[in-house]
Write an enzyme that holds these catalytic residues in place. Structure first.
Site, PDB file in Angstrom:
ATOM      1  N   PRO A 166      -5.380  -3.022  -5.232  1.00  0.00           N
ATOM      2  CG  PRO A 166      -7.293  -4.313  -4.954  1.00  0.00           C
ATOM      3  CD  PRO A 166      -5.942  -4.048  -4.360  1.00  0.00           C
ATOM      4  CG  HIS A 167      -3.933   1.599  -7.330  1.00  0.00           C
ATOM      5  ND1 HIS A 167      -3.375   0.331  -7.438  1.00  0.00           N
ATOM      6  CD2 HIS A 167      -3.326   2.363  -8.265  1.00  0.00           C
ATOM      7  CE1 HIS A 167      -2.452   0.349  -8.384  1.00  0.00           C
ATOM      8  NE2 HIS A 167      -2.400   1.560  -8.910  1.00  0.00           N
ATOM      9  CB  ALA A 168      -8.985   3.749  -9.708  1.00  0.00           C
TER      10      ALA A 168
END
Length: 147
Positions: free
Chosen positions: A65-67
């Site tokens: 999970p990353h943005a």
């Protein structure tokens, strides 16, 4: 490099999650608590996954999970979360996900060395065995520091 952006407090083992969104929220919680990312950053991970699909499931049973940094990455960091029961993220080839490596990167380059080290770990069966059997974040951190 990986052990420079990972802290014992960012490792959670055997977390209960009802679904993929719950898994992301719980997996990123230590990063929010330690002010590595904002709540907006977590919301953006979920928003992007809802709009384009489970881009964060990178291999069998593993999500990253990353943005984009501009949505609230305050510090380069990584958290590790294992789920007590795997959950589906909607990636037929790699579901269900049991391991989350929640990434916060403040730019496009400074975290690449750490990601290269993470890839080596993901190729190591002993690492997954340790994640499955350990009850100690300190033990996980110690193992990672030997790579």
């Amino acid at each position: 490099m990986l052990n420079n952006i990972l802290e014992e407090e960012l490792i959670q083992l055997n977390v209960k999650a009802d679904n993929w969104e719950d898994a992301i929220r719980k997996g990123t919680l230590p990063l929010v608590v330690k002010n590595k990312v904002t709540k907006e950053y977590v919301n953006k991970i979920i928003e992007i996954a809802k709009s384009i699909g489970p881009y964060i499931v990178i291999t069998k049973h593993v999500a990253l999970p990353h943005a984009p940094a501009e949505f609230g990455a305050n510090e380069t960091a990584i958290g590790i979360t294992t789920l007590d029961r795997p959950v589906n993220f909607g990636n037929e080839a790699n579901d269900p996900v049991k391991y989350l490596f929640c990434l916060s990167a403040t730019d496009n380059n400074s975290h690449l060395e750490a990601l290269a080290e993470l890839v080596k770990l993901l190729e190591n069966e002993d690492f997954f065995k340790l994640l499955d059997t350990s009850n100690s974040p300190k033990e996980i951190l110690s193992y990672i520091s030997t790579i």
